[in-house]
Design a protein around this motif. Structure first.
Motif, PDB file in Angstrom:
ATOM      1  N   THR A 139      -7.591   1.988  13.529  1.00 26.16           N
ATOM      2  CA  THR A 139      -8.562   2.588  12.611  1.00 26.16           C
ATOM      3  C   THR A 139      -9.399   3.633  13.363  1.00 26.16           C
ATOM      4  O   THR A 139      -9.384   3.679  14.605  1.00 26.16           O
ATOM      5  N   ALA A 140     -10.143   4.404  12.580  1.00 28.70           N
ATOM      6  CA  ALA A 140     -11.015   5.424  13.169  1.00 28.70           C
ATOM      7  C   ALA A 140     -12.030   4.768  14.114  1.00 28.70           C
ATOM      8  O   ALA A 140     -12.315   5.288  15.200  1.00 28.70           O
TER       9      ALA A 140
ATOM     10  N   TYR B 244     -12.048   4.020   3.194  1.00 29.95           N
ATOM     11  CA  TYR B 244     -11.656   2.770   3.832  1.00 29.95           C
ATOM     12  C   TYR B 244     -12.530   2.395   5.022  1.00 29.95           C
ATOM     13  O   TYR B 244     -12.257   1.415   5.690  1.00 29.95           O
TER      14      TYR B 244
ATOM     15  N   GLN C  51       3.177   3.488   7.470  1.00 29.26           N
ATOM     16  CA  GLN C  51       2.863   4.917   7.337  1.00 29.26           C
ATOM     17  C   GLN C  51       3.164   5.655   8.642  1.00 29.26           C
ATOM     18  O   GLN C  51       3.749   6.734   8.637  1.00 29.26           O
TER      19      GLN C  51
ATOM     20  N   GLY D  46      -6.393   9.041   9.688  1.00 27.64           N
ATOM     21  CA  GLY D  46      -5.847   8.495   8.435  1.00 27.64           C
ATOM     22  C   GLY D  46      -4.777   9.409   7.867  1.00 27.64           C
ATOM     23  O   GLY D  46      -4.796   9.762   6.695  1.00 27.64           O
ATOM     24  N   SER D  47      -3.820   9.781   8.726  1.00 28.85           N
ATOM     25  CA  SER D  47      -2.813  10.794   8.353  1.00 28.85           C
ATOM     26  C   SER D  47      -1.763  10.291   7.383  1.00 28.85           C
ATOM     27  O   SER D  47      -1.014  11.083   6.821  1.00 28.85           O
ATOM     28  N   GLY D  48      -1.640   8.976   7.204  1.00 28.41           N
ATOM     29  CA  GLY D  48      -0.586   8.456   6.336  1.00 28.41           C
ATOM     30  C   GLY D  48       0.778   8.791   6.906  1.00 28.41           C
ATOM     31  O   GLY D  48       0.999   8.710   8.122  1.00 28.41           O
TER      32      GLY D  48
ATOM     33  N   TYR E 107       0.842  -1.198   0.000  1.00 25.77           N
ATOM     34  CA  TYR E 107       0.000   0.000   0.000  1.00 25.77           C
ATOM     35  C   TYR E 107       0.876   1.247   0.000  1.00 25.77           C
ATOM     36  O   TYR E 107       0.691   2.171  -0.782  1.00 25.77           O
TER      37      TYR E 107
ATOM     38  N   GLU F  87      -3.856   6.335  12.749  1.00 25.22           N
ATOM     39  CA  GLU F  87      -3.398   5.757  11.477  1.00 25.22           C
ATOM     40  C   GLU F  87      -3.118   4.264  11.677  1.00 25.22           C
ATOM     41  O   GLU F  87      -2.242   3.892  12.455  1.00 25.22           O
ATOM     42  N   PRO F  88      -3.864   3.380  10.981  1.00 27.99           N
ATOM     43  CA  PRO F  88      -3.686   1.940  11.215  1.00 27.99           C
ATOM     44  C   PRO F  88      -2.462   1.312  10.542  1.00 27.99           C
ATOM     45  O   PRO F  88      -1.994   0.268  10.989  1.00 27.99           O
ATOM     46  N   ASN F  89      -1.951   1.936   9.484  1.00 27.47           N
ATOM     47  CA  ASN F  89      -0.858   1.326   8.719  1.00 27.47           C
ATOM     48  C   ASN F  89       0.476   1.580   9.428  1.00 27.47           C
ATOM     49  O   ASN F  89       0.931   2.726   9.549  1.00 27.47           O
TER      50      ASN F  89
ATOM     51  N   HIS G  86      -1.079  16.620  -3.605  1.00 26.09           N
ATOM     52  CA  HIS G  86      -0.506  17.308  -2.442  1.00 26.09           C
ATOM     53  C   HIS G  86      -0.244  18.791  -2.754  1.00 26.09           C
ATOM     54  O   HIS G  86      -0.368  19.636  -1.871  1.00 26.09           O
TER      55      HIS G  86
ATOM     56  N   TYR H  43       1.190   3.943  -2.912  1.00 24.40           N
ATOM     57  CA  TYR H  43       0.782   5.317  -2.590  1.00 24.40           C
ATOM     58  C   TYR H  43       1.899   6.296  -2.932  1.00 24.40           C
ATOM     59  O   TYR H  43       1.648   7.409  -3.394  1.00 24.40           O
TER      60      TYR H  43
ATOM     61  N   ILE I 240      -8.350  13.324   5.629  1.00 27.32           N
ATOM     62  CA  ILE I 240      -7.917  13.638   4.268  1.00 27.32           C
ATOM     63  C   ILE I 240      -7.776  12.359   3.457  1.00 27.32           C
ATOM     64  O   ILE I 240      -6.914  11.521   3.733  1.00 27.32           O
ATOM     65  N   GLN I 241      -8.642  12.179   2.499  1.00 26.48           N
ATOM     66  CA  GLN I 241      -8.621  11.035   1.584  1.00 26.48           C
ATOM     67  C   GLN I 241      -8.612   9.698   2.317  1.00 26.48           C
ATOM     68  O   GLN I 241      -7.864   8.790   1.933  1.00 26.48           O
ATOM     69  N   MET I 242      -9.407   9.570   3.364  1.00 31.53           N
ATOM     70  CA  MET I 242      -9.408   8.308   4.124  1.00 31.53           C
ATOM     71  C   MET I 242     -10.790   7.672   4.293  1.00 31.53           C
ATOM     72  O   MET I 242     -10.884   6.503   4.655  1.00 31.53           O
TER      73      MET I 242
END
Ligand code: SAM
Length: 294
Positions: free
Chosen positions: A119-120, A147, A94, A60-62, A15, A89-91, A29, A19, A142-144
């Motif tokens: 996750t949220a 999911y 990231q 989901g800040s990446g 991922y 942020e779950p990843n 960006h 990304y 932002i863009q999350m």
């Protein structure tokens, strides 16, 4: 749904790699930087409203590039303000990159970061179990929201955390984007049915309208260069195609029919434009600003 296809979001490393290629090929960006330095300062002024401390959440800040840009704008406009910053942020990859970015960036001593690798919905669950009452001045997603299973529930929970003058900002694919149209067209054949991957700002606004929540919205025009997706055996193209379809190893695991269908659709004038040997897909973004629950 084709059962052999695996969702990209469940492979942290692939991922992140996909990304990264996506970010190199999109002006997303840059488009957010324009927003951060153009429209956001006015929003931040109403949020700060004389306060010397802000509580902020990035959902989901990446790897945190956009988060730090926001924080730098806040510092510039409101130099005396200290910040408690919750990162959700779950990843793991990231989150690790976000921490590394923070340690390499000077001038962040006024910010206390709290790292939540989850996750949220897990954050919400934990918040409720701990009976937390802390309120927040600024929250961004932002863009999350693609999911999560239930964007309405996620928005409602985080909106309930807003303090007086608090603002929640959602950034999401706009309904006129060619990318969203492709995902909607192939929805039943891609492994995305248990998420909100095909939702657009139109859906988010409908959710807010149905709850009687008022909001302001803005459109940001943006494009993604998908030319490399059409070169057989191009590794960057394969990573990008994974991100565009949200399928891990799409090229290797999708049926020849699905592959041909998706590639043909991506080149269709409804979805993209071709000029100077480049295929550019419309990736317009919508921005929605929500206030405190009334
Ligand atoms: C497209 S990236 C956006 C990252 C960053 N906000 C940016 O704009 O560069 C989506 C992010 O949402 C995260 N994510 C995925 N599922 C999530 C969930 N259920 N709750 C919170 N974040 C999630 C992903 O791990 C990923 O970092």
């Amino acid at each position: 749904m084709t059962s052999s296809l695996k969702n990209l979001i469940h492979d942290d490393i692939r991922y992140r790699k996909s990304y990264e290629v996506f970010l190199e090929n999109t002006s997303e960006h840059q488009c957010m930087r324009d927003f951060i330095h153009g429209t956001l300062p006015g929003i931040l002024t109403s949020v700060v409203d004389g306060k010397s401390h802000l509580n902020v959440i990035g959902v989901g800040s990446g790897a945190g590039e956009v988060d730090l840009e926001i924080l730098s704008e806040l510092r510039l406009r409101h130099p005396g303000v200290t910040v408690d910053y919750e990162v959700v942020e779950p990843n793991s990859k990231q989150l690790q990159n976000f921490k590394a970015l923070v340690s390499q960036t000077p001038g962040l001593d006024h910010i206390k970061f709290t790292w939540n690798q989850m996750t949220a919905s897990e954050f919400e669950e934990q918040w409720k179990v701990k009976k937390m009452t802390k309120k927040f001045d600024f929250i961004h997603m932002i863009q999350m929201l693609y999911y999560v299973k239930d964007p309405g529930a996620v928005i409602s929970f985080f909106q309930s955390l807003l303090d007086n003058n608090g603002k929640l900002i959602i950034i999401h694919l706009s309904d006129n984007s060619g990318w969203a149209k492709m995902l909607q067209t192939f929805r039943d054949q891609l492994p995305i049915t248990d998420m909100s991957m095909t939702a657009t700002t139109k859906d988010i606004k409908s959710i807010l309208d149905s709850k009687g929540v008022s909001y302001q919205s803005y459109e940001l025009s943006n494009q993604l260069d998908i030319t490399e997706c059409f070169t057989e055996g191009n590794e960057r193209g394969e990573l990008l195609l994974d991100f565009v379809t949200q399928v891990r190893d799409f090229n290797k695991t999708a049926s020849p029919e699905l592959k041909a269908g998706v590639l043909e659709y991506l080149r269709h004038p409804d979805c993209s434009v071709e000029s100077n040997g480049k295929v550019m897909i419309n990736e317009d973004i919508g921005l929605i600003v929500v206030g405190q629950l009334t």
